[in-house]
Design an enzyme around this catalytic site. Structure first.
Site, PDB file in Angstrom:
ATOM      1  N   GLU A  35       0.866  -1.168   0.000  1.00 15.67           N
ATOM      2  CA  GLU A  35       0.000   0.000   0.000  1.00 15.67           C
ATOM      3  C   GLU A  35       0.912   1.230   0.000  1.00 15.67           C
ATOM      4  OE1 GLU A  35      -2.741   0.352   3.300  1.00 15.67           O
ATOM      5  OE2 GLU A  35      -3.550   2.220   2.470  1.00 15.67           O
ATOM      6  N   ARG A 263       5.218 -12.691   9.846  1.00 12.65           N
ATOM      7  CA  ARG A 263       5.879 -11.410   9.616  1.00 12.65           C
ATOM      8  C   ARG A 263       7.286 -11.454  10.178  1.00 12.65           C
ATOM      9  NH1 ARG A 263       1.969  -7.400   8.936  1.00 12.65           N
ATOM     10  NH2 ARG A 263       3.404  -5.666   9.187  1.00 12.65           N
ATOM     11  N   LYS A 273       4.651   0.627   9.242  1.00  9.16           N
ATOM     12  CA  LYS A 273       4.690   1.922   8.572  1.00  9.16           C
ATOM     13  C   LYS A 273       4.086   3.018   9.429  1.00  9.16           C
ATOM     14  CE  LYS A 273       3.121   0.181   4.724  1.00  9.16           C
ATOM     15  NZ  LYS A 273       2.465   0.013   3.431  1.00  9.16           N
TER      16      LYS A 273
HETATM   17  P1  ATP Z   1       2.698  -2.081   7.840  1.00  5.58           P
HETATM   18  O1  ATP Z   1       1.966  -2.658   8.998  1.00  5.58           O
HETATM   19  O2  ATP Z   1       4.124  -1.801   8.105  1.00  5.58           O
HETATM   20  O3  ATP Z   1       1.988  -0.928   7.205  1.00  5.58           O
HETATM   21  P2  ATP Z   1       1.527  -3.669   5.882  1.00  5.58           P
HETATM   22  O4  ATP Z   1       1.440  -5.138   5.904  1.00  5.58           O
HETATM   23  O5  ATP Z   1       0.297  -2.911   6.163  1.00  5.58           O
HETATM   24  O6  ATP Z   1       2.719  -3.244   6.782  1.00  5.58           O
HETATM   25  P3  ATP Z   1       1.612  -3.430   3.069  1.00  5.58           P
HETATM   26  O7  ATP Z   1       2.089  -2.316   2.208  1.00  5.58           O
HETATM   27  O8  ATP Z   1       0.184  -3.750   3.061  1.00  5.58           O
HETATM   28  O9  ATP Z   1       2.108  -3.127   4.542  1.00  5.58           O
HETATM   29  O10 ATP Z   1       2.497  -4.739   2.806  1.00  5.58           O
HETATM   30  C1  ATP Z   1       2.846  -5.229   1.548  1.00  5.58           C
HETATM   31  C2  ATP Z   1       3.234  -6.672   1.713  1.00  5.58           C
HETATM   32  O11 ATP Z   1       4.358  -6.787   2.586  1.00  5.58           O
HETATM   33  C3  ATP Z   1       2.115  -7.489   2.328  1.00  5.58           C
HETATM   34  O12 ATP Z   1       1.993  -8.683   1.597  1.00  5.58           O
HETATM   35  C4  ATP Z   1       2.566  -7.719   3.724  1.00  5.58           C
HETATM   36  O13 ATP Z   1       2.054  -8.892   4.240  1.00  5.58           O
HETATM   37  C5  ATP Z   1       4.093  -7.733   3.598  1.00  5.58           C
HETATM   38  N1  ATP Z   1       4.717  -7.331   4.852  1.00  5.58           N
HETATM   39  C6  ATP Z   1       4.527  -6.192   5.528  1.00  5.58           C
HETATM   40  N2  ATP Z   1       5.212  -6.184   6.673  1.00  5.58           N
HETATM   41  C7  ATP Z   1       5.880  -7.364   6.735  1.00  5.58           C
HETATM   42  C8  ATP Z   1       6.760  -7.968   7.671  1.00  5.58           C
HETATM   43  N3  ATP Z   1       7.096  -7.355   8.804  1.00  5.58           N
HETATM   44  N4  ATP Z   1       7.244  -9.199   7.387  1.00  5.58           N
HETATM   45  C9  ATP Z   1       6.917  -9.809   6.252  1.00  5.58           C
HETATM   46  N5  ATP Z   1       6.088  -9.311   5.330  1.00  5.58           N
HETATM   47  C10 ATP Z   1       5.558  -8.089   5.557  1.00  5.58           C
HETATM   48 MG    MG Z   2      -1.383  -2.603   5.099  1.00  6.43          MG
END
Ligand code: ATP
Ligand code: MG
Length: 563
Positions: A35, A263, A273
């Site tokens: 995102e 994760r 983020k």
């Molecule tokens: P955040 O909580 O930091 O905003 P998010 O999962 O909301 O992370 P996205 O941009 O939606 O962020 O993530 C893109 C991809 O990266 C998703 O498939 C998510 O599952 C993966 N991802 C995000 N954070 C991690 C992590 N700590 N370890 C492994 N994969 C991750």
């Molecule tokens: Mg997200």
């Protein structure tokens, strides 16, 4: 670093079995779906390496970069560009396979209409509070919304008018009609569309005022792109029934398989983020690419290489087990890579002047130094030697505190790395008693040779004062002083655990003259000090410490200065 065969993991095993069974005609297609509401962090790197790594390793496999951009309130073009740069920098190429979920808004709208026509979706007038109240809890079933039995015609009309912008934000939603008593709360008539008027979307501008929710968007985007394996983190496990419900209910021509993995959580930092945004917005760090940030941009600016991050992703592997990875694991990957690949140079961080009284004032010579102790192919360079030198303050003490101290002492001898043995004859102090200069003698016979009749144990680094280039050096340390800053279990906020000493600035270090031309981002080992890289800041020479050395120098000292 030699490319080793990547380790297998449970996801690759599932894919192997699917390919062997001829599912999807043996095709493998993954995607990385960020995102664009912030910069990518080391956790995302794990997901990038997993998804793009599969595309690299399976014949004809592909990996799409898809922006999951359905919430214009938090998303920005700046983040889209930064994410693209970071994925590229990590060494992955999506080629033509760049997509935006917002490209599918029209198709998603049509799918929603189909759900209404199948009596599987309805427009609900409940307020967010009423929806929450009717939803029930983990132990209590929910109650049906009074709007659940609206006719197809009325729903179609209201949904079209939602799109046309007739209703206020939050006044209506389109909801899936599933089961308000489901033990899985995600299946209790989840929202599919919500109204957000007056927002400007970075891709679609002002053409939409209703936006699809994540679960609905994600499975259909995967399906539209022909994704075969949709890999996501464990918190989506409970959403999988909904992912499958949308695809099954809409009887889509293909049905991607969602697989969840754990994760990455990393000690002494935060990987969210939202929290990283807070660090940037509150000015705790200098920006998204501050070298203390666990963002890809921060790691890059710190001097960490893509190879080190990919190696780290490989070493930590992919499982379903929740875990906290030691910062040391990442640091080891960084060191291993830089140890292999960073040329050696000399830089004096806390300069103390040395004058060689028996070295002629108008003389200088250029001495040969290897760029890497083990890799001859990295060549040699010439370094200037002259009467006045800088050595590090830490490499001199008037009296040795113990037998382990092998550096220079008053009246003692030490070897200058790549050069001669010197002896300290006189210590000059200022009025405050601070040491300001050492008067020394050099032994001309000791260039590349041991002196006659005595053993010199210590080796220190130095630079010629006349030739040295001054530079600012930034010594970075861990950003937090708690291993789990966002989960300290004492009610504290993660910000409370910011390490106040995470940045120490040395305003004027003295470096080997060749470093004046270092390219931004270029990595070096400053011998005995650590790994450093040139900061991209223009018009000024700034070096960032990437990481300290392992204690290899202690070993070299023990071996009498010889490797
Ligand atoms: P955040 O909580 O930091 O905003 P998010 O999962 O909301 O992370 P996205 O941009 O939606 O962020 O993530 C893109 C991809 O990266 C998703 O498939 C998510 O599952 C993966 N991802 C995000 N954070 C991690 C992590 N700590 N370890 C492994 N994969 C991750
Ligand atoms: Mg997200």
């Amino acid at each position: 670093m030699p490319e080793e065969k990547k380790k297998s993991n449970f996801i690759r095993q599932i894919i192997d079995a699917d390919v062997a069974a001829g599912r999807n005609d043996g095709r493998v297609a993954t995607r990385f779906p960020p995102e664009p509401n912030g910069y990518l962090h080391i956790g995302h790197a794990k997901s990038i390496c997993l998804n793009f790594g599969i595309a690299e390793d399976y014949p004809n496999a592909t990996c799409n970069l898809r922006f999951d951009d359905t919430n214009p309130a938090k998303e920005e073009q700046e983040f889209v560009e930064a994410i693209k740069q970071d994925v590229h920098w990590l060494g992955y190429d999506w080629g033509e396979r760049l997509f935006f979920a917002s490209d599918y808004f029209e198709q998603l709208y049509d799918f929603a209409v189909q759900l209404i026509e199948k009596k599987k979706a309805y427009v609900c007038d409940q307020s967010p509070e009423e929806m929450r109240e009717y939803r029930g809890t983990l132990t209590e079933p929910g109650r049906d919304s009074p709007y659940r039995e609206r006719s197809v015609e009325e729903n179609l009309d209201l949904f079209a008018r939602m799109r046309a912008g007739e209703f206020a934000d939050g006044s209506r939603t389109l909801r899936a009609r599933i089961d308000m008593a489901s033990p899985n709360l995600n299946l209790r008539d989840p929202a599919i569309y919500r109204i957000r008027r007056g927002l400007k979307h970075h891709q679609t501008g002002e053409s939409w005022c209703i936006f699809p929710m994540y679960d609905f968007t994600h499975c259909l985007s995967d399906m539209l792109e022909g994704i075969t394996h949709s890999l996501c983190t464990l918190e989506f496990e409970d959403h999988r029934p909904l992912y499958d419900w949308y695809l099954d209910t809409l009887e889509t021509p293909c049905h991607p398989r969602q697989i969840e993995f754990s994760r990455l959580n990393l000690e002494y930092t935060v990987v969210s983020k939202r929290k990283l945004t807070q660090l940037v917005e509150q000015g705790v760090v200098a920006g998204w690419d501050d070298p203390r940030m666990p963002t890809i941009a921060g790691l890059r600016r710190r001097g960490v290489t893509p190879a080190a991050i990919r190696e780290f992703a490989d070493r930590i592997g992919v499982t379903k087990a929740d875990n906290l990875v030691e910062m040391g694991q990442l640091e080891n990957c960084i060191r291993d890579d830089l140890n292999q690949n960073a040329p050696r140079v000399m830089g004096v961080l806390q300069p103390l002047k040395v004058t060689l009284e028996n070295y002629p004032e108008d003389q200088e010579e250029w001495l040969e130094a290897a760029n890497h102790p083990q890799r001859e192919s990295m060549g040699k360079r010439q370094i200037p030697f002259a009467r006045e030198l800088w050595i590090d303050r830490d490499d001199f003490l008037e009296v040795a505190p113990n037998k382990k101290f092998k550096r220079l002492v008053a009246g003692g001898e030490v070897r200058l790395r790549n050069a001669y043995v010197i002896r300290c004859d006189e210590v000059i102090k200022n009025a405050d008693g601070e040491i300001v200069e050492l008067r020394c003698h050099y032994d001309e016979a000791t260039l590349g040779a041991n002196p006659e009749g005595r053993k010199i144990k210590g080796v220190i680094h130095w630079v010629s004062a006349r030739h040295a280039v001054p530079a600012e050096v930034r010594l970075y340390d861990r950003l937090f002083n708690h291993p789990t800053p966002d989960n300290a279990r004492d009610g504290s906020d993660f910000i409370d655990h910011v390490n106040p000493d995470s940045l120490r600035i040395i305003e004027q270090a003295m470096l080997e003259s060749g470093l004046a031309d270092a390219e931004p981002g270029a990595a070096f080992q400053f011998e005995r000090e650590g790994y450093f890289c040139r900061d991209p800041e223009p018009d000024r020479l700034v070096f960032n410490r990437t990481i300290t050395l392992r204690d290899t120098w202690a070993r070299i000292e023990k071996a009498g200065g010889k490797k």
